[in-house]
Design a protein around this motif. Structure first.
Motif, PDB file in Angstrom:
ATOM      1  N   ARG A 107       9.193   3.808  -8.154  1.00 29.02           N
ATOM      2  CA  ARG A 107       9.949   2.742  -7.846  1.00 29.02           C
ATOM      3  C   ARG A 107      10.269   2.240  -9.256  1.00 29.02           C
ATOM      4  N   HIS A 108       9.341   2.620 -10.464  1.00 33.57           N
ATOM      5  CA  HIS A 108       9.873   2.255 -11.864  1.00 33.57           C
ATOM      6  C   HIS A 108      10.364   3.364 -12.548  1.00 33.57           C
ATOM      7  N   ALA A 109      11.145   4.397 -11.771  1.00 31.41           N
ATOM      8  CA  ALA A 109      11.556   5.710 -12.700  1.00 31.41           C
ATOM      9  C   ALA A 109      12.639   5.141 -13.713  1.00 31.41           C
ATOM     10  N   GLY A 110      12.416   5.581 -14.884  1.00 35.88           N
ATOM     11  CA  GLY A 110      13.305   5.136 -15.847  1.00 35.88           C
ATOM     12  C   GLY A 110      13.036   3.803 -16.599  1.00 35.88           C
ATOM     13  N   SER A 111      12.025   3.200 -16.236  1.00 42.32           N
ATOM     14  CA  SER A 111      11.744   1.784 -16.857  1.00 42.32           C
ATOM     15  C   SER A 111      10.929   2.002 -18.010  1.00 42.32           C
ATOM     16  N   LEU A 122      -8.436   6.152 -11.113  1.00 44.77           N
ATOM     17  CA  LEU A 122      -8.409   5.596  -9.588  1.00 44.77           C
ATOM     18  C   LEU A 122      -7.401   5.115  -9.163  1.00 44.77           C
ATOM     19  N   GLY A 123      -6.591   4.434  -9.917  1.00 42.24           N
ATOM     20  CA  GLY A 123      -5.304   3.679  -9.551  1.00 42.24           C
ATOM     21  C   GLY A 123      -4.186   4.696  -9.183  1.00 42.24           C
ATOM     22  N   GLN A 124      -4.073   5.745  -9.790  1.00 40.58           N
ATOM     23  CA  GLN A 124      -3.245   6.983  -9.483  1.00 40.58           C
ATOM     24  C   GLN A 124      -3.834   7.679  -8.155  1.00 40.58           C
ATOM     25  N   VAL A 125      -5.011   7.621  -7.918  1.00 42.06           N
ATOM     26  CA  VAL A 125      -5.571   8.438  -6.603  1.00 42.06           C
ATOM     27  C   VAL A 125      -4.999   7.434  -5.647  1.00 42.06           C
ATOM     28  N   VAL A 126      -5.246   6.062  -5.529  1.00 42.74           N
ATOM     29  CA  VAL A 126      -4.848   5.213  -4.529  1.00 42.74           C
ATOM     30  C   VAL A 126      -3.264   5.475  -4.362  1.00 42.74           C
ATOM     31  N   THR A 127      -2.346   5.331  -5.374  1.00 43.83           N
ATOM     32  CA  THR A 127      -1.079   5.491  -5.318  1.00 43.83           C
ATOM     33  C   THR A 127      -0.663   6.829  -4.573  1.00 43.83           C
ATOM     34  N   ASP A 162       1.974  -0.211   2.774  1.00 40.53           N
ATOM     35  CA  ASP A 162       1.821  -1.359   1.647  1.00 40.53           C
ATOM     36  C   ASP A 162       0.552  -1.967   1.631  1.00 40.53           C
ATOM     37  N   ALA A 163       0.252  -2.793   2.762  1.00 41.58           N
ATOM     38  CA  ALA A 163      -0.837  -3.290   2.990  1.00 41.58           C
ATOM     39  C   ALA A 163      -2.369  -2.807   2.575  1.00 41.58           C
ATOM     40  N   LEU A 164      -2.413  -1.469   3.049  1.00 41.15           N
ATOM     41  CA  LEU A 164      -3.701  -0.755   2.803  1.00 41.15           C
ATOM     42  C   LEU A 164      -3.570  -0.396   1.177  1.00 41.15           C
ATOM     43  N   GLN A 165      -2.499  -0.011   0.623  1.00 40.99           N
ATOM     44  CA  GLN A 165      -2.410   0.324  -0.880  1.00 40.99           C
ATOM     45  C   GLN A 165      -2.766  -0.928  -1.622  1.00 40.99           C
ATOM     46  N   LYS A 166      -2.127  -2.029  -1.135  1.00 45.58           N
ATOM     47  CA  LYS A 166      -2.657  -3.340  -1.928  1.00 45.58           C
ATOM     48  C   LYS A 166      -4.072  -3.898  -1.985  1.00 45.58           C
ATOM     49  N   THR A 167      -4.559  -3.443  -0.689  1.00 42.45           N
ATOM     50  CA  THR A 167      -5.973  -3.877  -0.678  1.00 42.45           C
ATOM     51  C   THR A 167      -6.890  -2.775  -1.508  1.00 42.45           C
ATOM     52  N   VAL A 205      -6.673  -3.836  -4.974  1.00 42.66           N
ATOM     53  CA  VAL A 205      -7.608  -4.904  -5.544  1.00 42.66           C
ATOM     54  C   VAL A 205      -8.983  -4.242  -5.582  1.00 42.66           C
ATOM     55  N   GLY A 206      -9.394  -3.581  -4.592  1.00 43.84           N
ATOM     56  CA  GLY A 206     -10.839  -2.929  -4.763  1.00 43.84           C
ATOM     57  C   GLY A 206     -10.837  -2.143  -5.907  1.00 43.84           C
ATOM     58  N   VAL A 207      -9.892  -1.446  -6.349  1.00 37.77           N
ATOM     59  CA  VAL A 207     -10.060  -0.784  -7.653  1.00 37.77           C
ATOM     60  C   VAL A 207     -10.148  -1.535  -8.856  1.00 37.77           C
ATOM     61  N   LEU A 208      -9.397  -2.687  -8.744  1.00 35.21           N
ATOM     62  CA  LEU A 208      -9.667  -3.467  -9.961  1.00 35.21           C
ATOM     63  C   LEU A 208     -10.599  -4.409  -9.783  1.00 35.21           C
ATOM     64  N   ALA A 209     -11.433  -4.852  -8.893  1.00 35.94           N
ATOM     65  CA  ALA A 209     -12.613  -5.421  -8.794  1.00 35.94           C
ATOM     66  C   ALA A 209     -13.803  -4.283  -9.304  1.00 35.94           C
ATOM     67  N   LEU A 210     -13.670  -3.198  -8.748  1.00 38.14           N
ATOM     68  CA  LEU A 210     -14.561  -1.905  -9.279  1.00 38.14           C
ATOM     69  C   LEU A 210     -14.551  -1.927 -10.959  1.00 38.14           C
TER      70      LEU A 210
END
Length: 159
Positions: free
Chosen positions: A55-59, A107-112, A118-123, A126-131
């Motif tokens: 989504r952010h290719a080249g940014s 862990l964020g890359q594993v989730v990605t 979309d909903a499951l990935q956002k959840t 958030v879990g990775v951020l809390a952890l």
């Protein structure tokens, strides 16, 4: 697919040397990001290669994030031996921050890569951020109220 990959193996002993192996060479210049193979005659169905959407290719933000990941990884390579040679409170907190950040990005890359929808990935993110927040808080608590990361590892090695 065979036209994309070329595997060449060079076998032979030259002057008592070991075997040499060349790695596969991929020429992806004309390959699209979401490649679909056509079904071969005699096979049922098509094979698909799904890559993570860029989504952010080249940014600039993606480039800085990639660079930051590499900087933290290289920093950890020097920080771990330095913490062993010179244990201190500053090393404990530096290790807590670097290890937490490194594991958070991993862990964020594993989730990605592996969580779809979309909903499951956002959840999951958030879990990775809390952890990650709990991990950093726990390591800081351990550094302040107990012996610290450096001494704890040294004590484990003495067992």
């Amino acid at each position: 697919m065979a036209s994309l990959l070329r595997l060449s193996v060079l076998c032979g002993a030259q002057g008592g040397r070991a075997l040499c192996l060349r790695i596969p060479v991929v020429r992806p210049a004309y390959v699209s990001g979401f490649l679909q193979d056509q079904p071969a005659p005699g096979r049922c169905g098509a094979r698909h290669i799904h890559l993570s959407p860029s989504r952010h290719a080249g940014s600039r933000a993606a480039s800085l994030h990639w660079t930051g990941e590499r900087v933290v990884s290289v920093l950890l390579l020097g920080l771990v031996p330095a913490a062993y040679l010179s244990p201190s409170s500053a090393m404990d907190y530096s290790l807590a921050a670097a290890l937490t950040l490194h594991s958070h990005w991993g862990l964020g890359q594993v989730v990605t890569d592996y969580v779809h929808g979309d909903a499951l990935q956002k959840t999951a993110k958030v879990g990775v951020l809390a952890l990650s927040a709990l991990t950093f808080a726990g390591l800081c608590y351990f550094n302040y109220h107990d012996v610290g990361i450096c001494r704890a590892v040294a004590m484990l090695w003495q067992l």
